[in-house]
Design a protein around this motif. Structure first.
Motif, mmCIF file in Angstrom:
data_model
loop_
_atom_site.group_PDB
_atom_site.id
_atom_site.type_symbol
_atom_site.label_atom_id
_atom_site.label_comp_id
_atom_site.label_asym_id
_atom_site.label_seq_id
_atom_site.Cartn_x
_atom_site.Cartn_y
_atom_site.Cartn_z
ATOM 1 N N ARG A 1 0.840 -1.199 0.000
ATOM 2 C CA ARG A 1 0.000 0.000 0.000
ATOM 3 C C ARG A 1 0.878 1.253 0.000
ATOM 4 N N VAL A 2 1.918 1.233 0.827
ATOM 5 C CA VAL A 2 2.846 2.369 0.880
ATOM 6 C C VAL A 2 3.504 2.563 -0.486
ATOM 7 N N ALA A 3 3.934 1.466 -1.104
ATOM 8 C CA ALA A 3 4.577 1.545 -2.423
ATOM 9 C C ALA A 3 3.602 2.092 -3.463
ATOM 10 N N ARG A 4 2.354 1.659 -3.398
ATOM 11 C CA ARG A 4 1.338 2.129 -4.342
ATOM 12 C C ARG A 4 1.109 3.632 -4.187
ATOM 13 N N ILE A 5 1.005 4.098 -2.944
ATOM 14 C CA ILE A 5 0.802 5.533 -2.689
ATOM 15 C C ILE A 5 2.024 6.323 -3.148
ATOM 16 N N MET A 6 3.217 5.805 -2.841
ATOM 17 C CA MET A 6 4.441 6.500 -3.258
ATOM 18 C C MET A 6 4.511 6.606 -4.778
ATOM 19 N N LYS A 7 4.133 5.547 -5.477
ATOM 20 C CA LYS A 7 4.165 5.573 -6.935
ATOM 21 C C LYS A 7 3.161 6.592 -7.467
ATOM 22 N N LYS A 8 1.951 6.594 -6.909
ATOM 23 C CA LYS A 8 0.901 7.516 -7.350
ATOM 24 C C LYS A 8 1.324 8.965 -7.127
ATOM 25 N N GLU A 9 2.008 9.223 -6.010
ATOM 26 C CA GLU A 9 2.427 10.580 -5.657
ATOM 27 C C GLU A 9 3.812 10.939 -6.207
ATOM 28 N N SER A 10 4.405 10.044 -6.993
ATOM 29 C CA SER A 10 5.753 10.235 -7.575
ATOM 30 C C SER A 10 6.804 10.484 -6.504
ATOM 31 N N ILE A 11 6.727 9.705 -5.405
ATOM 32 C CA ILE A 11 7.705 9.802 -4.328
ATOM 33 C C ILE A 11 8.712 8.678 -4.534
ATOM 34 N N LYS A 12 9.973 9.031 -4.762
ATOM 35 C CA LYS A 12 11.010 8.020 -4.992
ATOM 36 C C LYS A 12 12.171 8.271 -4.045
ATOM 37 N N SER A 13 12.668 7.200 -3.461
ATOM 38 C CA SER A 13 13.794 7.351 -2.548
ATOM 39 C C SER A 13 15.085 7.523 -3.337
ATOM 40 N N ILE A 14 16.030 8.183 -2.693
ATOM 41 C CA ILE A 14 17.352 8.353 -3.291
ATOM 42 C C ILE A 14 18.105 7.046 -3.105
ATOM 43 N N VAL A 15 18.607 6.504 -4.189
ATOM 44 C CA VAL A 15 19.341 5.247 -4.119
ATOM 45 C C VAL A 15 20.799 5.535 -4.428
ATOM 46 N N ASN A 16 21.655 5.260 -3.456
ATOM 47 C CA ASN A 16 23.087 5.414 -3.688
ATOM 48 C C ASN A 16 23.620 4.118 -4.281
ATOM 49 N N LYS A 17 24.254 4.242 -5.410
ATOM 50 C CA LYS A 17 24.844 3.050 -6.023
ATOM 51 C C LYS A 17 26.064 2.646 -5.220
ATOM 52 N N LYS A 18 26.275 1.341 -5.144
ATOM 53 C CA LYS A 18 27.447 0.861 -4.432
ATOM 54 C C LYS A 18 28.708 1.354 -5.137
ATOM 55 N N TYR A 19 29.685 1.689 -4.316
ATOM 56 C CA TYR A 19 30.949 2.154 -4.864
ATOM 57 C C TYR A 19 31.667 0.987 -5.524
#
Length: 173
Positions: free
Chosen positions: A95-113
């Motif tokens: 449900r949280v993922a669905r709401i985040m997608k609908k609201e265009s909320i994306k977490s910052i993903v740091n790529k591994k060094y």
């Protein structure tokens, strides 16, 4: 409620939202005629209170945005769902993922060094391959091999180099 009627209601919602958004630019009567909905239906929809489900959805969206902002945009749906559960909000990660997608909320993903150990674009001479894949020497100290690895720590990267005698596979240094 049947699937078909649910789709019709959802479509009507979109039309009413469109009319509400553009009623300052076009007449409600014209838009209702073009979109094939009744004016009385639109005005009835406009004066209705939000459904309990919509109210809960709006509250959850506000909570998700707050946790997302407090995490400096680093939390994804897993951590946000865990935070909500810790606050006593009954929800699921989906449900949280669905709401985040609908609201265009994306977490910052740091790529591994990724450590780059070799710079192949150089003009230096390349050493000759003396071992030539002969990995089974017949006496000790005849063939030594070495390798290097990088270990991330709190203070930065540490470098570990080992030297191994291929005869008995023991670490020399």
């Amino acid at each position: 409620m049947k699937k078909g009627s649910e789709h019709i209601l959802q479509e009507r919602q979109y039309k009413f939202k469109f009319i509400k958004k553009y009623r300052t630019e076009f007449t409600v009567e014209d838009m209702c005629g073009i979109l094939k909905v009744s004016r009385s239906g639109f005005y009835s929809w406009l004066s209705r209170d939000d459904s309990p489900r919509t109210v809960v959805l709006k509250e959850d969206t506000i909570r998700i945005r707050k946790i997302y902002t407090e995490s400096k945009a680093r939390y994804g749906s897993h951590k946000i769902a865990a935070e909500l559960k810790a606050l006593g909000v009954v929800t699921s990660r989906n449900r949280v993922a669905r709401i985040m997608k609908k609201e265009s909320i994306k977490s910052i993903v740091n790529k591994k060094y990724k450590v780059q150990t070799t710079d192949s674009n150089h003009s230096n001479s390349i050493s000759e391959n003396h071992l030539n894949r002969a990995f089974n020497p017949i006496r000790p100290s005849e063939v030594w091999v070495s390798d290097i690895t990088y270990i991330p720590t709190d203070q930065g990267w540490l470098y570990l180099t080992t030297v191994i005698d291929l005869f008995d596979r023991k670490v020399i240094g």
